[in-house]
Design a protein around this motif. Structure first.
Motif, mmCIF file in Angstrom:
data_model
loop_
_atom_site.group_PDB
_atom_site.id
_atom_site.type_symbol
_atom_site.label_atom_id
_atom_site.label_comp_id
_atom_site.label_asym_id
_atom_site.label_seq_id
_atom_site.Cartn_x
_atom_site.Cartn_y
_atom_site.Cartn_z
ATOM 1 N N LEU A 171 0.827 -1.216 0.000
ATOM 2 C CA LEU A 171 0.000 0.000 0.000
ATOM 3 C C LEU A 171 0.853 1.254 0.000
ATOM 4 O O LEU A 171 0.649 2.163 -0.802
ATOM 5 C CB LEU A 171 -0.918 0.009 1.225
ATOM 6 C CG LEU A 171 -2.101 -0.932 1.195
ATOM 7 C CD1 LEU A 171 -2.876 -0.797 2.480
ATOM 8 C CD2 LEU A 171 -2.989 -0.617 0.035
ATOM 9 N N VAL A 172 1.836 1.316 0.916
ATOM 10 C CA VAL A 172 2.585 2.558 1.088
ATOM 11 C C VAL A 172 3.685 2.687 0.038
ATOM 12 O O VAL A 172 3.760 3.695 -0.672
ATOM 13 C CB VAL A 172 3.180 2.624 2.511
ATOM 14 C CG1 VAL A 172 4.057 3.837 2.650
ATOM 15 C CG2 VAL A 172 2.074 2.680 3.530
ATOM 16 N N TYR A 173 4.520 1.635 -0.084
ATOM 17 C CA TYR A 173 5.648 1.770 -1.005
ATOM 18 C C TYR A 173 5.202 1.682 -2.455
ATOM 19 O O TYR A 173 5.363 2.624 -3.228
ATOM 20 C CB TYR A 173 6.691 0.683 -0.724
ATOM 21 C CG TYR A 173 7.776 1.139 0.198
ATOM 22 C CD1 TYR A 173 8.649 2.131 -0.199
ATOM 23 C CD2 TYR A 173 7.940 0.582 1.447
ATOM 24 C CE1 TYR A 173 9.638 2.566 0.639
ATOM 25 C CE2 TYR A 173 8.924 1.009 2.284
ATOM 26 C CZ TYR A 173 9.772 1.998 1.884
ATOM 27 O OH TYR A 173 10.757 2.424 2.719
ATOM 28 N N ALA A 174 4.628 0.524 -2.826
ATOM 29 C CA ALA A 174 4.265 0.344 -4.236
ATOM 30 C C ALA A 174 3.105 1.250 -4.614
ATOM 31 O O ALA A 174 2.997 1.705 -5.748
ATOM 32 C CB ALA A 174 3.918 -1.115 -4.491
ATOM 33 N N GLY A 175 2.232 1.547 -3.653
ATOM 34 C CA GLY A 175 1.083 2.383 -3.976
ATOM 35 C C GLY A 175 1.398 3.854 -3.936
ATOM 36 O O GLY A 175 1.352 4.537 -4.955
#
Lengths: 100, 174
Positions: free
Chosen positions: B58-62
């Motif tokens: 969620l945080v990195y790839a998103g």
């Protein structure tokens, strides 16, 4: 069960690739992505040690590292945009205002 | 089976990370970094850390990589950036890569080998409360690490103010 050393070696490989990216590329965006890669390999080490120690604190630390990484990315990209406004280029060689 | 999955995702992770460093254009680097983050999320699943794996995606790839892609799109760099001489010389590249890797792995693996916990591995019951890893992490986060968690919000505030200052136009003084 996978031994701990496998995770550590994977993390070492990723960290090395990140260092190589920072040292060899002159594109500030790619330097920045390599820094993200290094942060991620540190996260992998945290989670692996947490799993093998039987302690959740390592995963909490990964949470904090992610917060710091998000703040760092936002500020860093704003600096890169400012660099582009000044020099019309994002090469790290052009950012020599503080060199003497 | 577990080892097989680990090796597959580790290989994807390493190859796409190499792509980040060696692709010429930043957009390809960013896309291969997304692949690298996803496969690292899969490795977190293998380690039974479900919450961290979800946060990774969620945080990195998103969020973070979308920000990168936006900046790459908005900057619209026309001229390719001149790389260093060392970048073209593969010999030095490989030698230095091997040296740094050996140093890192020897220090970390040696420390792990000397530590006691390598032998007796606990089960995974400590990671879950009511079959939920998120609940267990929340339990630790809001009891033991409550103050650092609150200080984190201050860090985000500083970052938000910082980008407003950096991003605004220069005011003309009269």
């Amino acid at each position: 069960m996978i031994p701990l050393n496998y995770y550590l070696i994977l993390s070492g490989i990723l960290f090395t690739i990140g260092i190589i990216g920072v040292l060899y590329r002159r594109n500030t965006l790619i330097i920045f992505m390599s820094i993200e890669l290094m942060l991620n390999s540190a996260n992998l080490t945290f989670v692996a040690f947490s799993r093998f120690l039987g302690n959740l604190d390592g995963q909490i630390f990964v949470f904090f590292v992610m917060v710091v990484a998000a703040a760092e990315v936002v500020v860093g990209l704003a600096i890169i945009v400012n660099l582009y406004r000044h020099h019309k280029s994002i090469s790290a060689d052009r950012a020599n205002l503080l060199k003497w | 089976m577990e080892l097989f999955l680990f090796i597959v995702f580790a290989l994807i992770c390493i190859l796409s990370s190499l792509g980040v460093v060696f692709f010429k254009s930043p957009i390809r680097s960013a896309l291969s970094l997304i692949i690298s983050f996803f496969s690292m999320g899969a490795i977190y699943i293998i380690l039974n850390a479900e919450f961290v794996a979800l946060m990774q995606v969620l945080v990195y790839a998103g969020a973070i990589m979308v920000l990168f892609l936006f900046i790459i799109m908005l900057l619209d760099i026309k001229h390719p950036i001149k790389e260093t001489v060392l970048y073209k010389n593969n010999f030095f590249l490989i030698i230095s890569l091997c040296l740094i890797f050996i140093v890192i792995v020897f220090t970390v693996a040696n420390a792990a080998y000397n530590a006691k916990f390598m032998k007796g591995l606990k089960g995974i019951s400590w990671m879950f409360i009511n079959n939920s890893n998120t609940k267990a992490i929340g339990e630790v986060l809001f009891n033991k690490y409550l103050l650092p968690f609150e200080v984190t919000s201050l860090l985000l505030l500083v970052a938000a103010i910082g980008i407003i200052v950096l991003g605004k136009k220069k005011q003309i003084k009269d």
